[in-house]
Design an enzyme around this catalytic site. Structure first.
Site, mmCIF file in Angstrom:
data_model
loop_
_atom_site.group_PDB
_atom_site.id
_atom_site.type_symbol
_atom_site.label_atom_id
_atom_site.label_comp_id
_atom_site.label_asym_id
_atom_site.label_seq_id
_atom_site.Cartn_x
_atom_site.Cartn_y
_atom_site.Cartn_z
ATOM 1 N N ASN A 125 0.801 -1.330 0.108
ATOM 2 C CA ASN A 125 -0.074 0.000 0.064
ATOM 3 C C ASN A 125 0.898 1.287 0.117
ATOM 4 O O ASN A 125 1.774 1.390 0.629
ATOM 5 C CB ASN A 125 -1.140 0.030 1.100
ATOM 6 C CG ASN A 125 -0.287 -0.176 2.567
ATOM 7 O OD1 ASN A 125 0.745 -0.875 2.591
ATOM 8 N ND2 ASN A 125 -0.909 0.391 3.439
ATOM 9 N N ILE A 126 0.355 2.360 -0.591
ATOM 10 C CA ILE A 126 0.940 3.396 -0.909
ATOM 11 C C ILE A 126 0.316 4.626 -0.448
ATOM 12 O O ILE A 126 -0.932 4.805 -1.061
ATOM 13 C CB ILE A 126 1.481 3.727 -2.293
ATOM 14 C CG1 ILE A 126 2.573 2.707 -2.818
ATOM 15 C CG2 ILE A 126 2.155 5.047 -2.830
ATOM 16 C CD1 ILE A 126 3.849 2.783 -1.866
ATOM 17 N N GLU A 127 0.793 5.415 0.401
ATOM 18 C CA GLU A 127 0.121 6.503 0.775
ATOM 19 C C GLU A 127 0.591 8.011 0.667
ATOM 20 O O GLU A 127 1.900 8.088 0.646
ATOM 21 C CB GLU A 127 -0.456 6.719 2.232
ATOM 22 C CG GLU A 127 -1.332 5.414 2.729
ATOM 23 C CD GLU A 127 -1.431 5.299 3.981
ATOM 24 O OE1 GLU A 127 -2.145 4.312 4.632
ATOM 25 O OE2 GLU A 127 -0.787 6.150 5.149
ATOM 26 N N GLU B 215 -3.814 -4.206 -2.616
ATOM 27 C CA GLU B 215 -4.221 -5.243 -3.632
ATOM 28 C C GLU B 215 -4.553 -4.523 -4.803
ATOM 29 O O GLU B 215 -4.412 -5.006 -5.889
ATOM 30 C CB GLU B 215 -5.763 -5.657 -3.051
ATOM 31 C CG GLU B 215 -5.745 -6.254 -1.747
ATOM 32 C CD GLU B 215 -5.710 -5.552 -0.378
ATOM 33 O OE1 GLU B 215 -6.052 -6.113 0.540
ATOM 34 O OE2 GLU B 215 -5.234 -4.207 -0.618
ATOM 35 N N CYS C 24 -10.484 -4.007 2.063
ATOM 36 C CA CYS C 24 -11.471 -3.114 2.213
ATOM 37 C C CYS C 24 -12.417 -3.324 1.137
ATOM 38 O O CYS C 24 -12.230 -4.057 0.084
ATOM 39 C CB CYS C 24 -10.617 -1.700 2.178
ATOM 40 S SG CYS C 24 -10.121 -1.086 0.589
ATOM 41 N N CYS D 102 -11.175 -2.340 -2.493
ATOM 42 C CA CYS D 102 -9.994 -3.478 -2.902
ATOM 43 C C CYS D 102 -11.243 -4.502 -3.451
ATOM 44 O O CYS D 102 -10.724 -5.473 -4.458
ATOM 45 C CB CYS D 102 -9.333 -3.759 -2.138
ATOM 46 S SG CYS D 102 -7.731 -2.619 -1.988
#
Length: 234
Positions: free
Chosen positions: A145-147, A158, A189, A192
């Site tokens: 995951n990238i924020e 995902e 989530c 996803c």
């Protein structure tokens, strides 16, 4: 490689408007990006978002974006400001080569690979790293995951992994594996789940939980009564 071939990797069955770009990282590596639509339109991933997030997930930093002279890219303003990207207009991309996107591991190495990938996640808001592996006919594709500064422009692991595979022209998805070290139960989530359903509609989804256990599910279990519409042409 040329723009037509890259654009053809787009997944745009609803608008039929393919988009493509290329992001170059500070390492000098190139990352392809294409538009990836979803039957739930707000979950569509713009080309530049896909390319930048894949670049970041690979431990690189976006430095420039290459695009066609007549191309319009959604989210271009955000990403150019976020990383001070140089915009390059190129009619030809024949000299650009992409690295091999596959992770070459045996099935017994999936869990340790997922654990190792967690350190690549960028979680400046949530502090909740997630890693994924997507098994395709050609091998495994990895993602985390990238924020970024705007929470809504990042990608969960995902969705990033699916986007990465599509951007590199990889199809024939077999199954997905995901892992997190936090929480009692590793689970995608809702957003996803919708995207997984679009590309792995009846596939095995494997959860490696924080306590070391594994549970195996199918897409239909994750998203019962899922949204789809015969009025939208694929």
């Amino acid at each position: 490689m040329n723009w037509k071939i890259l654009e053809e990797r787009s997944y745009t069955p609803y608008s039929r408007e393919p988009k493509a770009c290329i992001v170059q990282g500070s390492s000098g590596a190139y990352y392809p990006g294409v538009r990836i639509e979803n039957v739930s339109f707000p979950l569509t991933i713009p080309a530049i978002q896909a390319a930048c997030c894949v670049c970041l997930a690979d431990g690189d930093i976006p430095k420039s974006v290459i695009m066609k002279h007549d191309s319009y890219l959604e989210q271009l303003d955000f990403w150019t400001k976020e990383f001070d990207l140089e915009i390059k207009i190129q009619s030809g991309i024949d000299d650009i080569l992409f690295s091999d996107p596959f992770v070459y591991i045996e099935p017994s190495e999936v869990k340790p690979e997922l654990i190792g990938l967690l350190s690549d996640a960028i979680t400046i808001h949530s502090n909740f790293p997630v890693s994924t592996l997507l098994l395709t006919a050609g091998g495994y594709i990895s993602g985390v995951n990238i924020e970024v500064s705007d929470w809504t422009n990042g990608l969960c692991a995902e969705r990033l992994t699916i986007a990465k595979a599509i951007c590199y022209g990889i199809g024939d998805f077999k199954s997905m594996y995901l892992h997190t070290l936090k929480g009692e139960f590793s689970s995608p989530c809702g957003a996803c789940r919708q995207v997984i359903h679009e590309h792995l509609p009846d596939n095995e989804i494997n959860f490696f939980h924080a306590d070391g256990t594994l549970s195996v599910h199918y897409t239909s279990d994750l998203l019962p009564l899922s949204f789809s519409s015969t009025s939208l042409t694929k």
